[in-house]
Design a protein around this motif. Structure first.
Motif, PDB file in Angstrom:
ATOM      1  N   ARG A 130       0.834  -1.653  -0.144  1.00  0.00           N
ATOM      2  CA  ARG A 130      -0.155  -0.047  -0.115  1.00  0.00           C
ATOM      3  C   ARG A 130       1.401   1.299   0.600  1.00  0.00           C
ATOM      4  O   ARG A 130       2.116   1.423   0.014  1.00  0.00           O
ATOM      5  CB  ARG A 130      -1.054   0.337   1.118  1.00  0.00           C
ATOM      6  CG  ARG A 130      -2.059   1.441   1.320  1.00  0.00           C
ATOM      7  CD  ARG A 130      -2.444   1.181   2.487  1.00  0.00           C
ATOM      8  NE  ARG A 130      -3.376  -0.380   3.320  1.00  0.00           N
ATOM      9  CZ  ARG A 130      -3.873  -1.045   3.154  1.00  0.00           C
ATOM     10  NH1 ARG A 130      -5.497  -0.082   2.342  1.00  0.00           N
ATOM     11  NH2 ARG A 130      -4.704  -1.826   3.598  1.00  0.00           N
ATOM     12  N   ILE A 131       0.693   2.026  -0.583  1.00  0.00           N
ATOM     13  CA  ILE A 131       0.935   3.701  -0.824  1.00  0.00           C
ATOM     14  C   ILE A 131       1.046   3.916   0.389  1.00  0.00           C
ATOM     15  O   ILE A 131       0.098   3.847   1.326  1.00  0.00           O
ATOM     16  CB  ILE A 131       0.755   4.716  -1.421  1.00  0.00           C
ATOM     17  CG1 ILE A 131       0.050   4.275  -2.841  1.00  0.00           C
ATOM     18  CG2 ILE A 131       1.148   6.012  -2.092  1.00  0.00           C
ATOM     19  CD1 ILE A 131       1.861   3.124  -3.502  1.00  0.00           C
ATOM     20  N   ASN A 132       2.054   4.844   1.542  1.00  0.00           N
ATOM     21  CA  ASN A 132       2.383   5.341   2.389  1.00  0.00           C
ATOM     22  C   ASN A 132       1.640   4.569   4.212  1.00  0.00           C
ATOM     23  O   ASN A 132       1.136   4.914   4.693  1.00  0.00           O
ATOM     24  CB  ASN A 132       1.684   6.149   2.731  1.00  0.00           C
ATOM     25  CG  ASN A 132       2.143   7.059   2.117  1.00  0.00           C
ATOM     26  OD1 ASN A 132       3.229   7.536   1.421  1.00  0.00           O
ATOM     27  ND2 ASN A 132       0.486   8.285   1.257  1.00  0.00           N
ATOM     28  N   ASP A 133       2.203   3.147   3.581  1.00  0.00           N
ATOM     29  CA  ASP A 133       1.916   1.931   4.792  1.00  0.00           C
ATOM     30  C   ASP A 133       2.744   2.136   5.976  1.00  0.00           C
ATOM     31  O   ASP A 133       3.738   1.766   5.728  1.00  0.00           O
ATOM     32  CB  ASP A 133       2.161   0.601   4.072  1.00  0.00           C
ATOM     33  CG  ASP A 133       0.935  -0.104   4.771  1.00  0.00           C
ATOM     34  OD1 ASP A 133       0.392  -0.322   5.544  1.00  0.00           O
ATOM     35  OD2 ASP A 133       2.050  -1.441   4.995  1.00  0.00           O
ATOM     36  N   ASP A 153       5.813   0.611  -1.639  1.00  0.00           N
ATOM     37  CA  ASP A 153       6.329   2.145  -1.776  1.00  0.00           C
ATOM     38  C   ASP A 153       7.910   2.926  -2.161  1.00  0.00           C
ATOM     39  O   ASP A 153       7.317   3.540  -2.529  1.00  0.00           O
ATOM     40  CB  ASP A 153       5.064   2.451  -1.839  1.00  0.00           C
ATOM     41  CG  ASP A 153       4.741   3.684  -1.871  1.00  0.00           C
ATOM     42  OD1 ASP A 153       4.853   4.895  -2.073  1.00  0.00           O
ATOM     43  OD2 ASP A 153       4.856   4.242  -0.549  1.00  0.00           O
ATOM     44  N   GLU A 154       8.423   2.020  -1.186  1.00  0.00           N
ATOM     45  CA  GLU A 154       9.179   3.222  -0.360  1.00  0.00           C
ATOM     46  C   GLU A 154      10.090   2.275  -0.215  1.00  0.00           C
ATOM     47  O   GLU A 154       9.812   0.645   0.587  1.00  0.00           O
ATOM     48  CB  GLU A 154       8.828   4.401   0.518  1.00  0.00           C
ATOM     49  CG  GLU A 154       8.158   3.920   1.912  1.00  0.00           C
ATOM     50  CD  GLU A 154       8.196   5.361   2.774  1.00  0.00           C
ATOM     51  OE1 GLU A 154       7.545   4.695   4.035  1.00  0.00           O
ATOM     52  OE2 GLU A 154       7.279   6.139   2.185  1.00  0.00           O
ATOM     53  N   THR A 192      -5.415   3.355  -6.876  1.00  0.00           N
ATOM     54  CA  THR A 192      -4.094   3.461  -7.149  1.00  0.00           C
ATOM     55  C   THR A 192      -4.095   4.109  -5.358  1.00  0.00           C
ATOM     56  O   THR A 192      -2.869   4.343  -5.471  1.00  0.00           O
ATOM     57  CB  THR A 192      -3.900   4.860  -7.825  1.00  0.00           C
ATOM     58  OG1 THR A 192      -5.665   6.160  -6.910  1.00  0.00           O
ATOM     59  CG2 THR A 192      -4.723   4.884  -8.842  1.00  0.00           C
ATOM     60  N   ASN A 193      -4.555   3.307  -4.680  1.00  0.00           N
ATOM     61  CA  ASN A 193      -3.409   3.697  -3.306  1.00  0.00           C
ATOM     62  C   ASN A 193      -2.803   2.282  -2.682  1.00  0.00           C
ATOM     63  O   ASN A 193      -2.034   2.287  -2.028  1.00  0.00           O
ATOM     64  CB  ASN A 193      -4.823   2.822  -1.702  1.00  0.00           C
ATOM     65  CG  ASN A 193      -5.822   4.409  -1.681  1.00  0.00           C
ATOM     66  OD1 ASN A 193      -5.070   5.426  -1.816  1.00  0.00           O
ATOM     67  ND2 ASN A 193      -7.291   3.667  -1.566  1.00  0.00           N
ATOM     68  N   VAL A 195       0.720  -0.220  -4.771  1.00  0.00           N
ATOM     69  CA  VAL A 195       1.437   0.155  -5.553  1.00  0.00           C
ATOM     70  C   VAL A 195       0.906  -0.794  -7.241  1.00  0.00           C
ATOM     71  O   VAL A 195       1.551  -0.592  -8.097  1.00  0.00           O
ATOM     72  CB  VAL A 195       3.029  -0.621  -5.236  1.00  0.00           C
ATOM     73  CG1 VAL A 195       4.039  -0.577  -6.016  1.00  0.00           C
ATOM     74  CG2 VAL A 195       2.889   0.340  -4.307  1.00  0.00           C
TER      75      VAL A 195
END
Length: 339
Positions: A130-133, A153-154, A192-193, A195
């Motif tokens: 997930r984005i910013n998980d 995501d990162e 779009t939440n 990846v």
């Protein structure tokens, strides 16, 4: 009662070697493992795994974290299949599975923190990225063994993960439709939440760009719109002044729904519109028409993620790994040359 020393004596190895065989240590050769296991079977020796876990401060369990509640997740055949891969690998290594049941991002976070701080599991598999998980950040900060099914995501270079090359395969899929003569190609579904959606959307856009086809925002249909009213979602596409002649759908379930609504609108697949999708679920071969889909090897995603996690648990200094699972494009009857 048969002891570990009895097994060691008959197998002509040290008791510590027997212990490592029971733990399925990678340091022991397959030949030695086979010999020791044969002796264990011959003597009727059964290791006390519970006592071993207490002594080693190990639970012999891994946490498996779903992106939403198990009730909704199991409606999607992806999750039973990825869990089959996880279960096989876990069982081979005498590990149990602790399945999360959180239904929101906050509930998932609290459940994972409880698992980790309560030492209920030895490691965690995230079945999503997930984005910013905040859950993934917590696991990193805690230096707790975990593996992600999906590209992070990162901090991609610091996280072990198993994934398909979603950008590349979606570019290929879109090129397949372009080569059939389609230029009005819509991208349907996916949040779009996550990846995976972003990567597939980027692959779709790259194919359009390389073919000199402008990206049309009207050809984007998001998951939330489909959940609210799938019929209205596809109707909004087909009522455009320049409607799409082909769809790239996020997964087979969305494709089935789109085909059903199109049929109600007297729009034929593939005669009037072509559809290609992902996951290659068992039903895809028997849908009407049989669905062209990308087999992402779901079982293998789960199996390799578990194998990677168990290695991290047994050898904490293991460097982060990126494991890319190959895909197969299964061409069936849902796509046709544009007339």
């Amino acid at each position: 009662m048969v002891t570990i020393k009895d097994v060691a004596k008959l197998a002509n190895v040290a008791p510590s070697t027997v212990s490592r065989v029971i733990a399925n240590s990678s340091r022991i050769s397959e030949q030695t493992k086979k010999r020791v296991r044969e002796v264990m079977e011959e003597l009727g020796y059964h290791p006390n795994l519970q006592a071993r876990s207490l002594a080693a401060k190990s639970t012999q369990a891994i946490g498996v974290i779903m992106p939403n509640s198990a009730y909704y997740a199991f409606q999607n055949p992806f999750f039973p299949e990825v869990l089959r891969g996880i279960s096989t690998s876990s069982h081979d290594n005498k590990y149990g599975i602790y399945l999360s049941t959180g239904s929101t991002e906050d509930e998932i976070y609290h459940e994972v923190t409880s698992m980790v701080l309560g030492r209920r599991v030895d490691g965690v598999i995230l079945l999503y990225s997930r984005i910013n998980d905040k859950t993934m950040r917590f696991l990193q900060k805690s230096d707790f063994p975990f593996v992600v099914v999906g590209r992070p995501d990162e901090d991609e270079e610091r996280v072990s993960y198993v994934d398909n090359d979603n950008i590349h395969i979606t570019k290929q899929v879109t090129n397949y439709l372009i080569n059939l003569g389609h230029r009005n190609i819509a991208f349907v579904g996916g949040s779009t939440n996550f990846v995976v959606t972003i990567d597939r959307l980027n692959g779709y856009k790259l194919a359009l760009k390389d073919a000199g086809i402008p990206f049309n925002d009207e050809y984007m249909v998001h998951e939330d719109f489909i959940k609210e009213n799938g019929r209205e979602a596809i109707a909004s596409l087909m009522n455009l002044s320049d409607p799409p002649t082909a769809l790239v759908t996020q997964d087979d379930l969305i494709a089935y729904e789109m085909i059903s609504h199109l049929e109600d609108m007297n729009i034929r697949v593939p005669e009037d519109i072509s559809i290609v999708s992902f996951n290659n679920l068992m039903l895809s071969e028997h849908s009407k028409p049989p669905l062209t889909s990308v087999d992402i090897c779901i079982y293998q995603l789960g199996y390799e993620a578990t194998k990677c996690l168990l290695e991290k648990i047994s050898i904490p200094d293991t460097l982060p790994k990126r494991i890319t699972i190959p895909t197969k494009f299964i061409e069936r009857k849902s796509c046709e040359q544009k007339k």
